[in-house]
Design a protein around this motif. Structure first.
Motif, PDB file in Angstrom:
ATOM      1  N   MET A   1      -6.501  -5.879   3.591  1.00 33.93           N
ATOM      2  CA  MET A   1      -7.356  -4.909   2.894  1.00 33.93           C
ATOM      3  C   MET A   1      -7.166  -4.962   1.324  1.00 33.93           C
ATOM      4  O   MET A   1      -6.772  -3.866   0.838  1.00 33.93           O
ATOM      5  CB  MET A   1      -7.039  -3.580   3.504  1.00 33.93           C
ATOM      6  CG  MET A   1      -7.669  -2.278   2.867  1.00 33.93           C
ATOM      7  SD  MET A   1      -7.720  -0.998   3.589  1.00 33.93           S
ATOM      8  CE  MET A   1      -8.135  -1.132   5.229  1.00 33.93           C
TER       9      MET A   1
ATOM     10  N   ASP B   1     -12.892  -2.771   0.483  1.00 36.03           N
ATOM     11  CA  ASP B   1     -11.863  -2.099   1.441  1.00 36.03           C
ATOM     12  C   ASP B   1     -11.070  -1.224   0.608  1.00 36.03           C
ATOM     13  O   ASP B   1     -10.121  -0.684   1.476  1.00 36.03           O
ATOM     14  CB  ASP B   1     -11.267  -3.165   2.358  1.00 36.03           C
ATOM     15  CG  ASP B   1     -12.266  -3.572   3.246  1.00 36.03           C
ATOM     16  OD1 ASP B   1     -13.265  -3.071   3.501  1.00 36.03           O
ATOM     17  OD2 ASP B   1     -11.822  -4.671   3.790  1.00 36.03           O
TER      18      ASP B   1
ATOM     19  N   LYS C   1      -3.979   3.622  10.402  1.00 37.91           N
ATOM     20  CA  LYS C   1      -4.423   2.164  10.542  1.00 37.91           C
ATOM     21  C   LYS C   1      -4.412   1.491   9.254  1.00 37.91           C
ATOM     22  O   LYS C   1      -3.950   0.502   9.061  1.00 37.91           O
ATOM     23  CB  LYS C   1      -5.784   2.038  11.244  1.00 37.91           C
ATOM     24  CG  LYS C   1      -5.841   2.257  12.449  1.00 37.91           C
ATOM     25  CD  LYS C   1      -7.208   1.901  13.139  1.00 37.91           C
ATOM     26  CE  LYS C   1      -7.653   2.762  14.442  1.00 37.91           C
ATOM     27  NZ  LYS C   1      -9.172   2.568  14.684  1.00 37.91           N
ATOM     28  N   ILE C   2      -5.022   2.258   8.373  1.00 40.84           N
ATOM     29  CA  ILE C   2      -4.937   1.777   6.943  1.00 40.84           C
ATOM     30  C   ILE C   2      -3.523   1.683   6.401  1.00 40.84           C
ATOM     31  O   ILE C   2      -3.114   0.587   5.771  1.00 40.84           O
ATOM     32  CB  ILE C   2      -5.827   2.478   5.843  1.00 40.84           C
ATOM     33  CG1 ILE C   2      -7.104   2.524   6.376  1.00 40.84           C
ATOM     34  CG2 ILE C   2      -5.753   2.307   4.452  1.00 40.84           C
ATOM     35  CD1 ILE C   2      -8.094   3.676   5.833  1.00 40.84           C
TER      36      ILE C   2
ATOM     37  N   THR D   1      -0.938   1.300   7.746  1.00 35.55           N
ATOM     38  CA  THR D   1       0.032   0.200   8.436  1.00 35.55           C
ATOM     39  C   THR D   1      -0.459  -1.170   8.012  1.00 35.55           C
ATOM     40  O   THR D   1       0.132  -2.264   8.200  1.00 35.55           O
ATOM     41  CB  THR D   1       0.022   0.010  10.165  1.00 35.55           C
ATOM     42  OG1 THR D   1      -1.166   0.257  10.304  1.00 35.55           O
ATOM     43  CG2 THR D   1       1.032   1.322  10.378  1.00 35.55           C
ATOM     44  N   SER D   2      -1.772  -1.387   7.747  1.00 32.60           N
ATOM     45  CA  SER D   2      -2.222  -2.861   7.340  1.00 32.60           C
ATOM     46  C   SER D   2      -1.920  -2.856   5.897  1.00 32.60           C
ATOM     47  O   SER D   2      -1.839  -4.208   5.432  1.00 32.60           O
ATOM     48  CB  SER D   2      -3.955  -2.716   7.337  1.00 32.60           C
ATOM     49  OG  SER D   2      -4.507  -1.615   6.311  1.00 32.60           O
TER      50      SER D   2
ATOM     51  N   ASP E   1       1.405  -2.774   4.506  1.00 36.78           N
ATOM     52  CA  ASP E   1       2.671  -3.268   4.457  1.00 36.78           C
ATOM     53  C   ASP E   1       3.482  -2.387   3.641  1.00 36.78           C
ATOM     54  O   ASP E   1       3.887  -2.977   2.445  1.00 36.78           O
ATOM     55  CB  ASP E   1       2.779  -4.980   3.962  1.00 36.78           C
ATOM     56  CG  ASP E   1       3.919  -5.374   4.134  1.00 36.78           C
ATOM     57  OD1 ASP E   1       4.971  -5.057   4.928  1.00 36.78           O
ATOM     58  OD2 ASP E   1       4.425  -6.155   3.037  1.00 36.78           O
TER      59      ASP E   1
END
Length: 129
Positions: free
Chosen positions: A1, A6, A24-25, A27-28, A30
């Motif tokens: 992302m 994004d 969700k964002i 955790t994506s 890192d």
């Protein structure tokens, strides 16, 4: 992302939907350095100071603004936020704010799908099975 498209998002819907989408964002990304603001009480200079400065701890910054439709001087805010490549900016609001927030270019818009009455009943039923 990490693409520009994004990194600027608007999420509209119920509190549960918004929480799930923002998680969700998060955790994506890192383990980003993140801060949460509320549009009706945020200090714009503090916000832009955060998103414009480099992170000392993490390569990615995440700025989440709840009730974004209540930001004072919304148009100026959106124009400036659009030009902040240093951070992922997520704006959230109730679904009825789509007319107000959905018109801004450069932000990817996610709107919670309206559930039919039957879908809602089935969802509750499945929780108890």
């Amino acid at each position: 992302m990490t693409s520009d498209h994004d990194s600027k998002l608007i999420i509209l819907g119920t509190a549960g939907f918004i929480d799930a989408e923002t998680e969700k964002i998060r955790t994506s990304l890192d383990d980003p350095e993140d801060t949460v603001w509320f549009g009706d009480e945020m200090d714009l200079s503090d916000f832009f100071s955060f998103v414009s400065s480099p992170s000392l701890f993490n390569p990615i910054k995440l700025a989440i603004v709840h009730n974004a439709d209540k930001i004072k001087e919304l148009e100026a805010f959106m124009n400036q936020a659009h030009r902040c490549p240093e951070a992922v900016i997520v704006l959230t609001a109730a679904a009825d704010a789509e007319k107000k927030l959905g018109a801004f270019q450069g932000f990817r818009l996610t709107v919670e799908k309206k559930k039919s009455r039957r879908d809602s009943v089935m969802e509750v039923k499945n929780e108890f099975e």
